[in-house]
Motif scaffolding. Structure first.
Motif, short mmCIF file in Angstrom:
data_model
loop_
_atom_site.label_atom_id
_atom_site.label_comp_id
_atom_site.label_asym_id
_atom_site.label_seq_id
_atom_site.Cartn_x
_atom_site.Cartn_y
_atom_site.Cartn_z
N PHE A 308 0.86 -1.19 0.00
CA PHE A 308 0.00 0.00 0.00
C PHE A 308 0.89 1.24 0.00
O PHE A 308 1.66 1.44 0.94
CB PHE A 308 -0.91 0.03 1.23
CG PHE A 308 -1.90 -1.08 1.29
CD1 PHE A 308 -2.90 -1.20 0.34
CD2 PHE A 308 -1.85 -2.03 2.31
CE1 PHE A 308 -3.83 -2.23 0.40
CE2 PHE A 308 -2.77 -3.06 2.38
CZ PHE A 308 -3.76 -3.16 1.41
N PRO A 309 0.80 2.11 -1.01
CA PRO A 309 1.59 3.34 -1.00
C PRO A 309 0.81 4.51 -0.41
O PRO A 309 -0.40 4.65 -0.62
CB PRO A 309 1.88 3.57 -2.50
CG PRO A 309 0.67 3.00 -3.19
CD PRO A 309 0.14 1.88 -2.32
N PHE A 310 1.51 5.37 0.34
CA PHE A 310 0.95 6.60 0.89
C PHE A 310 1.95 7.72 0.61
O PHE A 310 3.15 7.54 0.83
CB PHE A 310 0.71 6.50 2.40
CG PHE A 310 -0.33 5.48 2.79
CD1 PHE A 310 -1.66 5.83 2.91
CD2 PHE A 310 0.02 4.17 3.03
CE1 PHE A 310 -2.62 4.90 3.26
CE2 PHE A 310 -0.92 3.22 3.38
CZ PHE A 310 -2.25 3.59 3.50
N TYR A 311 1.43 8.86 0.16
CA TYR A 311 2.32 9.98 -0.17
C TYR A 311 1.90 11.21 0.61
O TYR A 311 0.72 11.55 0.67
CB TYR A 311 2.28 10.27 -1.67
CG TYR A 311 3.17 11.41 -2.09
CD1 TYR A 311 4.55 11.31 -1.99
CD2 TYR A 311 2.64 12.60 -2.58
CE1 TYR A 311 5.38 12.34 -2.36
CE2 TYR A 311 3.46 13.65 -2.95
CZ TYR A 311 4.83 13.51 -2.85
OH TYR A 311 5.65 14.55 -3.22
N ASP A 312 2.88 11.89 1.19
CA ASP A 312 2.67 13.13 1.91
C ASP A 312 3.26 14.26 1.06
O ASP A 312 4.48 14.42 0.97
CB ASP A 312 3.35 13.07 3.28
CG ASP A 312 3.13 14.33 4.10
OD1 ASP A 312 2.37 15.21 3.65
OD2 ASP A 312 3.72 14.45 5.19
N SER A 313 2.39 15.03 0.41
CA SER A 313 2.85 16.08 -0.49
C SER A 313 3.48 17.25 0.27
O SER A 313 4.21 18.04 -0.34
CB SER A 313 1.69 16.59 -1.35
OG SER A 313 0.64 17.09 -0.54
N ILE A 320 5.63 3.05 2.19
CA ILE A 320 5.23 1.78 1.59
C ILE A 320 4.92 0.81 2.72
O ILE A 320 5.80 0.47 3.52
CB ILE A 320 6.34 1.20 0.68
CG1 ILE A 320 6.72 2.21 -0.41
CG2 ILE A 320 5.89 -0.10 0.06
CD1 ILE A 320 5.62 2.50 -1.39
N VAL A 321 3.64 0.41 2.79
CA VAL A 321 3.18 -0.47 3.86
C VAL A 321 2.86 -1.83 3.26
O VAL A 321 2.09 -1.93 2.30
CB VAL A 321 1.92 0.11 4.55
CG1 VAL A 321 1.47 -0.79 5.67
CG2 VAL A 321 2.20 1.52 5.05
N GLY A 322 3.44 -2.88 3.80
CA GLY A 322 3.23 -4.23 3.28
C GLY A 322 2.11 -4.94 4.01
O GLY A 322 2.05 -4.94 5.24
N LYS A 323 1.21 -5.52 3.24
CA LYS A 323 0.13 -6.31 3.84
C LYS A 323 0.69 -7.69 4.21
O LYS A 323 1.35 -8.35 3.42
CB LYS A 323 -1.02 -6.46 2.84
CG LYS A 323 -2.19 -7.26 3.38
CD LYS A 323 -3.30 -7.39 2.35
CE LYS A 323 -4.47 -8.20 2.90
NZ LYS A 323 -5.56 -8.35 1.91
N GLY A 324 0.41 -8.11 5.44
CA GLY A 324 0.91 -9.39 5.90
C GLY A 324 2.24 -9.32 6.61
O GLY A 324 2.71 -10.33 7.16
N ASP A 325 2.90 -8.16 6.62
CA ASP A 325 4.12 -7.99 7.41
C ASP A 325 3.96 -6.74 8.26
O ASP A 325 3.01 -5.98 8.12
CB ASP A 325 5.37 -7.93 6.53
CG ASP A 325 5.28 -6.82 5.48
OD1 ASP A 325 5.09 -5.66 5.86
OD2 ASP A 325 5.39 -7.13 4.28
#
Length: 555
Positions: A308-313, A320-325
């Motif tokens: 899952f990517p998240f961006y702070d402008s 970058i958040v990993g599903k399952g870890d």
């Protein structure tokens, strides 16, 4: 032949030294070149670290959903945290006040009105008490959440959107227009809904995007919401003009199979997460104007979980958040090469199934918190907040890490956006005591609008355009005199962000110089916003004068 054994050893050593110098010559030249371009560049976010909340500040005993759908399953705003939960005989989600931490009552009320599992939930960015949900029952529902504590289940939605033929897996609110909602279903269609209506049940969306040949996996808007980027199961990334319903760019790069796509603010770049040809988890950076080949590809690891990517402008940081870890990697994005700079990684032994993100207006600026995640840990029925913090010794407000950010008010109405208007988000300051967060930037001296004369009055009471202009000039001069009388003489050189030219000494260190630089940047941005508002006001006055002139010419 050498006369002694020592001479043989000496010549052999000389030969080894010559061979070593010949082999190391090209490496020495490269090292000299690299010394002018150091690998680690200066950044105020290089030491950002993740801090998990204590047990008392977590949300315990939360029945998190066991769905295998690849979504966040969590939505957060400054008042509530919503999480998809397990429910027999339909779909439901919980809405918990943000400060109600600790163990959750097993009989806590739920929002349950769907006939199938809830797949996605999103808070309205301009109303913290309105949330949208979509489900396997092919419907999208809009819910009103009461401001007081929930005492019973909510079963009746505010609005119900009926248009998809199959289950709806994604919903997204428009970032700047009020009450515009996008929904994507397994019928391969993206529907645009205008919620500015009195109808409780909507069955006809204002627009339908049918450019996809498979299920849409991800949607993302640019800053002003004029463009939509999608990642599809057919392994293609598309850049779409949603109002014209046309595909502007299409990427079919075979070495990268994208699952999630994200606009990177105003950098005119896209970031996608997916897998490589060898099934390694991978991130790719794209030029918005050319999606033929990515600008950058980077393999992360060989795990199978989604990224899952998240961006702070505001800080140009990518998470970058990993599903399952339990890991959260974060990078800094730059408009030029190398584009992506690795900062650090937050590690935890507790794996997350979903993730929520707090908007900037809900962060704790006194602790230098620049981002906050809410990890869903179903193995322990726990929601754990994780704060990303910039280490600073000073307890004062840090202007360099908190520039003006997106506020809680829409920039335009739904009909304006549908008519083709593009506006960026309204920016606000996070400085404590700077006024309500959802207020837009105001002019220093608010002037009452010029009222057009009443045409029903007698001819003697009507003013000519010249008299109107003279009256407005007199009013402007009076307002200016009032401002000058109200301010002392030495206050004219004081900037709005608190920087005084006469009282503040010149910067002595690099940190002070950077702080002054960012203050000046914020002041320039604010002045540009004021200038734009002045221009809009001038155009409005010109139109009013023209209308008055046309009306007087008729008589």
């Amino acid at each position: 032949m050498p006369s002694s054994y020592s001479e043989v050893i000496g010549r052999f050593l000389q030969l080894l030294v010559a061979m070593k110098s010949a082999l190391m010559a090209p490496w020495d030249s490269q090292l000299c070149e690299m010394s002018w371009h150091p690998q680690y560049r200066s950044s105020k976010f290089r030491h950002v670290y993740g801090k998990a909340a204590s047990k008392e500040k977590c949300y315990d005993c939360v029945p998190i959903t066991h769905s295998v759908h690849d979504n966040h399953f969590c939505a957060v705003n400054p008042h509530f945290i919503a999480v998809v939960t397990e429910c027999a005989g339909g779909g439901a989600f919980l809405v918990i006040p943000i400060h109600q931490t600790g163990k959750l009552d097993p009989h806590y009320p739920r929002v349950c009105g769907h006939k199938g599992n809830v797949l996605d939930i999103k808070w309205n960015p301009f109303n913290d008490f309105v949330i949208a949900s979509c489900s396997e029952d092919a419907t999208v529902k809009i819910w009103d959440i009461p401001k007081h504590l929930l005492t019973k289940n909510i079963t009746t939605p505010k609005k119900e959107l009926l248009g998809h033929a199959r289950r709806v897996g994604l919903i997204e609110w428009h970032p700047t227009a009020n009450n515009i909602l996008f929904s994507s279903g397994h019928d391969y269609k993206i529907m645009i809904w205008n919620l500015d209506t009195r109808e409780d049940v909507l069955s006809n969306p204002v627009k339908i995007l049918d450019a996809h040949k498979d299920v849409v996996l991800s949607m993302s808007f640019n800053t002003d919401g004029s463009l939509l980027a999608t990642a599809c199961r057919d392994k293609k990334i598309r850049l779409i003009d949603p109002r014209a319903r046309t595909v502007l760019q299409e990427a079919s790069y075979k070495s990268h199979r994208a699952n999630k796509v994200l606009f990177l603010g105003n950098m005119k770049k896209l970031l996608s997460t997916g897998t490589s040809r060898w099934n390694n988890r991978q991130i790719a950076l794209w030029d918005q104007n050319d999606l033929s080949v990515p600008l950058l590809e980077e393999d992360l690891d060989g795990s199978s979980g989604l990224l899952f990517p998240f961006y702070d402008s505001d800080t140009n940081m990518l998470y970058i958040v990993g599903k399952g870890d339990g890991n959260i990697r974060y990078y800094e994005i730059s408009p030029e090469k190398p584009y992506l700079s690795y900062l650090m990684e937050y590690r935890s032994h507790l794996p997350q199934k979903g993730i929520g993100m707090m908007p900037k207006r809900g962060l704790e600026v006194s602790a230098c918190e620049i981002f906050r995640f809410y990890k869903l840990i179903p193995t322990k029925s726990l929601i754990e907040p994780v704060s990303m913090i910039v280490p600073r010794r000073s307890e004062s407000y840090q202007e360099d890490i908190y520039p003006l950010t997106t506020g809680g008010q829409p920039a335009m109405t739904a009909q304006e956006w549908l008519n083709g208007v593009n506006k960026g988000p309204l920016l606000v300051s996070l400085r404590p005591g700077s006024g309500p967060v959802n207020s837009l930037l105001q002019l220093p001296e608010s002037e009452p609008p010029v009222k057009s004369p009443d045409l029903n009055k007698s001819q003697g009471g009507r003013m000519s355009p010249e008299e109107m202009q003279k009256k407005s000039e007199i009013k402007d001069s009076r307002n200016q005199l009032k401002v000058e009388e109200r301010l002392p003489r030495n206050e004219h050189m004081r900037l709005s962000n608190g920087f005084d030219v006469f009282e503040s000494p010149p910067p002595k260190t690099e940190n002070e110089l950077l702080q002054m630089f960012y203050r000046q940047q914020e002041e320039i941005r604010r002045l540009r916003e004021l200038l734009n508002q002045r221009e809009v006001k001038i155009k409005q006055l010109e139109l009013e004068l023209r209308n008055v002139y046309m009306d007087t010419g008729r008589y």
